[in-house]
Design an enzyme around this catalytic site. Structure first.
Site, PDB file in Angstrom:
ATOM      1  N   CYS A 133      94.947  30.305 -41.481  1.00 19.22           N
ATOM      2  CA  CYS A 133      93.841  29.425 -41.847  1.00 19.22           C
ATOM      3  C   CYS A 133      92.661  29.665 -40.910  1.00 19.22           C
ATOM      4  O   CYS A 133      92.413  30.802 -40.506  1.00 19.22           O
ATOM      5  CB  CYS A 133      94.358  27.976 -41.846  1.00 19.22           C
ATOM      6  N   THR A 134      91.945  28.625 -40.518  1.00 17.76           N
ATOM      7  CA  THR A 134      90.783  28.803 -39.645  1.00 17.76           C
ATOM      8  C   THR A 134      91.166  29.105 -38.198  1.00 17.76           C
ATOM      9  O   THR A 134      90.287  29.218 -37.337  1.00 17.76           O
ATOM     10  CB  THR A 134      89.854  27.573 -39.696  1.00 17.76           C
TER      11      THR A 134
END
Lengths: 212, 212
Positions: free
Chosen positions: A101-102
């Protein structure tokens, strides 16, 4: 395998749990959950998790260094010099530098994705070039010793792919069967290419609110 | 929605995180993480999680009561009178009584699955009739107000299915896109029907060791 997995306030814990659960079922792994100290760290679900090791206690040369993502919490650690120094230092010595993800933005801000292909949550893919990374729309991306997964649930696919890459197919298949990973998503709504316009608009709006 | 999610020592945290992450993205939910007390609870990954509420503080009449699974840790709570009393009492007052993985055994031992169709981890499906439940080989099963998910990763599908059941398709689609849930399992090895004999034997052997 000596594995150090970063946690931080307001992170998205499912980003962590995909690979953490998979790797905890991978024989021979020694997994550290690391933060500045070993006090409980709140997550974006309201449940806190407890680091097992402080930055000072973390493996000096981990086989795998990992960063999870989040929304506002991730933006905060990108500007945190202690986190950046830890990630840059351990990342320079790690055999594998990884994220879900981020978490890719955390690697990027620490200078660890410059010149590498990488992926992240679909809402953040356009941010990767800011860190010299080449964004790839894919469930997970392996470029030399950098391995990055897509948004949140991609951590399960990513975690299994890393086991297969390092230890072979049989090890990954054993973990996949143990985790009963034969997904049946109730809807075709997992990516902006699959989802309808109403859904995309609702998710973009909620994301902008979360960061404002 | 008032939601109480049980945690307990040596549980499998990905069982919890599938629905917890999904429901935390479902507008209007108030989620409690509950145990006997609010001290950190170790999990089978080595990482501890922190309950937000003790049994005494938990919703008296939750909209959703949830139990995650595990291996040896689950077997221990089946014999724990405090846990059984809590689950039976809150289960009698809950609008929905739910589980993922061997959390179904926790519901069953508390008398909450008698006469219901249910599912659990494939390695534990044969144990459900001990509690008067009718085992169903399915990713998730909804029978009246009982909703049970399969092993570990099934919690994501289950979590989204519950949102759709209670709040409609659009709410579930929003959460699915936010979690980027468009799975791409690296192998066909997620159920005993898909997996090869060598993999099934390895996972059965590891499971027996974990319980011995």
């Amino acid at each position: 395998m000596n594995i150090s997995m970063l946690v931080y306030p307001d992170m998205t814990p499912l980003d962590l749990l995909g690979p953490l659960q998979a790797w905890s079922l991978w024989p021979g792994c020694d997994i550290q959950i690391v933060w500045k100290n070993t006090q409980p760290v709140p997550t974006d679900t309201g449940m806190a998790v407890v680091p097992t090791h402080s930055f000072d206690q973390a493996f000096a040369e981990p086989d795998i260094l990992f960063a999870p993502g989040g929304a506002a919490g991730t933006m905060a650690v990108l500007k945190d010099p202690d986190v950046m120094e830890f990630m840059a230092g351990r990342g320079a010595n790690a055999s594998w530098v990884t994220s879900v993800c981020t978490g890719a933005l955390v690697l990027g801000a620490a200078g660890l994705l410059n010149g590498y292909k990488a992926t992240t949550h679909w809402l953040a893919l356009d941010l990767l070039p800011n860190f010299g990374a080449q964004p790839v729309k894919s469930r997970w991306v392996i470029d030399r010793n950098r391995a990055t997964g897509g948004g949140i649930t991609a951590g399960i696919d990513f975690g299994l792919a890393i086991i297969a890459e390092i230890d072979g197919e049989q090890a990954a298949k054993n973990v996949q069967l143990t985790m009963e990973y034969s997904p049946q998503p109730p809807f075709q709504s997992g990516t902006p290419d699959e989802a309808d316009a109403e859904t995309i608009a609702a998710v973009r709006s909620a994301f902008e609110q979360a960061l404002s």
